[in-house]
Design a protein around this motif. Structure first.
Motif, mmCIF file in Angstrom:
data_model
loop_
_atom_site.group_PDB
_atom_site.id
_atom_site.type_symbol
_atom_site.label_atom_id
_atom_site.label_comp_id
_atom_site.label_asym_id
_atom_site.label_seq_id
_atom_site.Cartn_x
_atom_site.Cartn_y
_atom_site.Cartn_z
ATOM 1 N N THR A 90 4.429 14.639 -11.296
ATOM 2 C CA THR A 90 4.662 14.783 -12.728
ATOM 3 C C THR A 90 3.579 15.647 -13.362
ATOM 4 O O THR A 90 3.877 16.537 -14.166
ATOM 5 N N LEU A 91 2.317 15.416 -12.981
ATOM 6 C CA LEU A 91 1.210 16.219 -13.514
ATOM 7 C C LEU A 91 1.368 17.696 -13.173
ATOM 8 O O LEU A 91 0.949 18.561 -13.944
ATOM 9 N N GLU A 92 1.980 17.976 -12.013
ATOM 10 C CA GLU A 92 2.161 19.366 -11.594
ATOM 11 C C GLU A 92 3.499 19.943 -12.049
ATOM 12 O O GLU A 92 3.880 21.038 -11.660
ATOM 13 N N GLY A 93 4.217 19.186 -12.873
ATOM 14 C CA GLY A 93 5.477 19.692 -13.416
ATOM 15 C C GLY A 93 6.642 19.644 -12.440
ATOM 16 O O GLY A 93 7.634 20.347 -12.611
ATOM 17 N N SER A 113 0.833 -1.212 0.000
ATOM 18 C CA SER A 113 0.000 0.000 0.000
ATOM 19 C C SER A 113 0.861 1.253 0.000
ATOM 20 O O SER A 113 0.557 2.224 -0.700
ATOM 21 N N ILE A 114 1.936 1.228 0.750
ATOM 22 C CA ILE A 114 2.827 2.401 0.791
ATOM 23 C C ILE A 114 3.467 2.615 -0.578
ATOM 24 O O ILE A 114 3.591 3.755 -1.035
ATOM 25 N N GLU A 115 3.857 1.544 -1.250
ATOM 26 C CA GLU A 115 4.414 1.660 -2.605
ATOM 27 C C GLU A 115 3.385 2.267 -3.557
ATOM 28 O O GLU A 115 3.719 3.106 -4.390
ATOM 29 N N ASN A 116 2.116 1.847 -3.435
ATOM 30 C CA ASN A 116 1.062 2.412 -4.282
ATOM 31 C C ASN A 116 0.886 3.910 -4.025
ATOM 32 O O ASN A 116 0.716 4.690 -4.965
ATOM 33 N N ILE A 117 0.919 4.304 -2.770
ATOM 34 C CA ILE A 117 0.805 5.735 -2.437
ATOM 35 C C ILE A 117 1.990 6.501 -3.019
ATOM 36 O O ILE A 117 1.818 7.579 -3.600
ATOM 37 N N ALA A 118 3.193 5.952 -2.873
ATOM 38 C CA ALA A 118 4.390 6.608 -3.414
ATOM 39 C C ALA A 118 4.269 6.773 -4.928
ATOM 40 O O ALA A 118 4.615 7.825 -5.479
ATOM 41 N N ASN A 119 3.756 5.752 -5.617
ATOM 42 C CA ASN A 119 3.573 5.844 -7.070
ATOM 43 C C ASN A 119 2.544 6.905 -7.435
ATOM 44 O O ASN A 119 2.715 7.641 -8.407
ATOM 45 N N MET A 120 1.466 6.994 -6.654
ATOM 46 C CA MET A 120 0.448 8.026 -6.905
ATOM 47 C C MET A 120 1.045 9.418 -6.714
ATOM 48 O O MET A 120 0.789 10.322 -7.523
ATOM 49 N N ILE A 121 1.831 9.581 -5.674
ATOM 50 C CA ILE A 121 2.440 10.885 -5.416
ATOM 51 C C ILE A 121 3.399 11.247 -6.550
ATOM 52 O O ILE A 121 3.407 12.395 -7.029
#
Length: 140
Positions: A111-114, A98-106
């Protein structure tokens, strides 16, 4: 260690603050220590310098301790942000997956915010005029 505005302390600023705290030290002494031109340091100076930089005196002698301290020092600015603290506190206790998934989302949101995917990849704050950039990741 950086000042509240993100810039590094100059030798003069660090010496002035260490002296203000009760252990007189010159900026030249700090420069000589930092550049390896001397290793002659009293215990009281060692303790005062370590205290100023928020580390134990062992930081200057034990590479494993220094590495752990560097990680904590890098986290301090981020943890001052209430939103970052809230996310970290809510993630405590989750599985590694779950922590890896959160890290990937962040990373994706950054990236979306440049922004770079990792805060560590961000360029360091500008050095103040008259300061010397650190030669390694240890403070001071």
């Amino acid at each position: 260690m950086r000042q509240p505005d993100g810039t590094t302390y100059s030798y003069e600023q660090a010496a002035r603050e260490i002296t203000r705290r009760g252990t007189p030290v010159s900026h030249t002494t700090l420069w000589k220590l930092r550049t390896g031109r001397t290793d002659d340091l009293s215990v009281s100076h060692l303790v005062a310098i370590a205290d100023f930089f928020g580390v134990e005196p062992a930081y200057f002698f034990d590479d494993a301790y220094a590495a752990q301290a560097n990680v904590r020092l890098e986290l301090l600015p981020a943890m001052k942000d209430a939103g970052v603290r809230r996310i970290a506190m809510r993630a405590a206790g989750l599985s590694h997956s779950s922590i890896e998934n959160i890290a990937n989302m962040i990373a994706h949101l950054r990236t979306l915010e440049g922004l770079p995917p990792d805060c560590a990849a961000a360029p360091p704050p500008q050095e103040p005029a008259g300061s010397v950039p650190p030669e390694d990741s240890r403070p001071g």
